[in-house]
Design a protein around this motif. Structure first.
Motif, PDB file in Angstrom:
ATOM      1  N   PHE A  41      29.051 -13.307  -7.399  1.00 40.30           N
ATOM      2  CA  PHE A  41      30.165 -14.219  -7.661  1.00 40.30           C
ATOM      3  C   PHE A  41      31.315 -13.496  -8.346  1.00 40.30           C
ATOM      4  O   PHE A  41      32.468 -13.622  -7.938  1.00 40.30           O
ATOM      5  N   ALA A  42      31.008 -12.753  -9.391  1.00 39.96           N
ATOM      6  CA  ALA A  42      32.066 -12.103 -10.169  1.00 39.96           C
ATOM      7  C   ALA A  42      32.839 -11.097  -9.317  1.00 39.96           C
ATOM      8  O   ALA A  42      34.076 -11.056  -9.375  1.00 39.96           O
ATOM      9  N   MET A  46      46.378 -14.351 -11.232  1.00 37.72           N
ATOM     10  CA  MET A  46      45.896 -13.944 -12.567  1.00 37.72           C
ATOM     11  C   MET A  46      45.021 -15.002 -13.225  1.00 37.72           C
ATOM     12  O   MET A  46      44.085 -14.665 -13.940  1.00 37.72           O
ATOM     13  N   ILE A  47      45.344 -16.249 -13.006  1.00 41.63           N
ATOM     14  CA  ILE A  47      44.618 -17.333 -13.683  1.00 41.63           C
ATOM     15  C   ILE A  47      43.119 -17.291 -13.367  1.00 41.63           C
ATOM     16  O   ILE A  47      42.294 -17.326 -14.290  1.00 41.63           O
ATOM     17  N   PRO A  48      42.713 -17.185 -12.099  1.00 43.04           N
ATOM     18  CA  PRO A  48      41.271 -17.122 -11.839  1.00 43.04           C
ATOM     19  C   PRO A  48      40.603 -15.876 -12.430  1.00 43.04           C
ATOM     20  O   PRO A  48      39.414 -15.919 -12.754  1.00 43.04           O
ATOM     21  N   LEU A  49      41.345 -14.806 -12.583  1.00 43.10           N
ATOM     22  CA  LEU A  49      40.760 -13.612 -13.193  1.00 43.10           C
ATOM     23  C   LEU A  49      40.299 -13.892 -14.619  1.00 43.10           C
ATOM     24  O   LEU A  49      39.303 -13.335 -15.082  1.00 43.10           O
ATOM     25  N   THR A  95      37.697  -9.998  -6.805  1.00 43.98           N
ATOM     26  CA  THR A  95      38.390  -9.282  -5.736  1.00 43.98           C
ATOM     27  C   THR A  95      39.442 -10.164  -5.068  1.00 43.98           C
ATOM     28  O   THR A  95      40.580  -9.731  -4.856  1.00 43.98           O
ATOM     29  N   VAL A  96      39.065 -11.382  -4.738  1.00 38.33           N
ATOM     30  CA  VAL A  96      40.020 -12.294  -4.092  1.00 38.33           C
ATOM     31  C   VAL A  96      41.194 -12.576  -5.027  1.00 38.33           C
ATOM     32  O   VAL A  96      42.361 -12.558  -4.606  1.00 38.33           O
ATOM     33  N   SER A  97      40.903 -12.802  -6.305  1.00 37.97           N
ATOM     34  CA  SER A  97      41.973 -13.074  -7.270  1.00 37.97           C
ATOM     35  C   SER A  97      42.901 -11.871  -7.414  1.00 37.97           C
ATOM     36  O   SER A  97      44.129 -12.026  -7.485  1.00 37.97           O
TER      37      SER A  97
END
Length: 120
Positions: free
Chosen positions: A42-43, A86-89, A48-50
Motif C-alpha cells: 500500500f505505502a 502532496m496531500i496524500p503523501l 508512487t501515485v501521489s
C-alpha cells in the motif's frame, strides 16, 4: 588460497545444492513477511501515485507542457495539481502504520506461539 578459505568456499557452494529442512524459524520468518507485505504494498503504490501526480503539477509549472496541452497559463493549475499530489503523501505513513498494526494484531497469536516454541 589457503586451506581454510578453500573449505569455506566448498561448504558455501555445497549448501546451495543440498535440501534445506523446513524449520519453525522459517515459518516464523514467513509470518513476519506476511505481516509486512500489505502495508509495504500500500505505502509504495500510494506514495508512487501521489509523487507522480505531484510531479505532473511541478512539470506544468516549470516547463512549457501547459502550452502543449492547451493551457495559456499553467502556473495556477500546476500548483493545484502539485498540492493535490502532496496531500496524500502526508497520509501514506500513518496509513502504513495503521495497516501494519492491524496485520500484527491479526497474526500475533501465531507468531507468539511459534516464538515461544523456539525459545524453549
Amino acid at each position: 588460497m589457503n586451506k581454510n578459505d578453500q573449505e569455506f568456499l566448498v561448504q558455501k557452494i555445497r549448501t546451495q545444492y543440498t535440501e534445506k529442512e523446513h524449520t519453525q524459524l522459517d515459518e516464523l520468518k514467513k509470518l513476519d513477511i506476511k505481516v509486512k507485505r500489505p502495508a509495504n504494498a500500500f505505502a509504495y503504490s500510494f506514495g508512487t501515485v501521489s509523487a507522480i501526480v505531484m510531479g505532473g503539477g511541478m512539470s506544468l509549472v516549470m516547463t512549457d507542457i501547459g502550452e502543449v496541452v492547451g493551457l495559456s497559463d499553467a502556473l495556477i493549475p500546476g500548483i493545484v495539481i502539485g498540492i493535490v499530489g502532496m496531500i496524500p503523501l502526508g497520509f501514506a505513513y500513518p496509513a502504513y502504520n495503521r495497516i501494519l498494526k492491524k496485520e500484527r494484531q491479526r497474526i500475533a497469536p501465531e507468531i507468539l506461539r511459534l516464538s515461544e516454541e523456539l525459545m524453549k
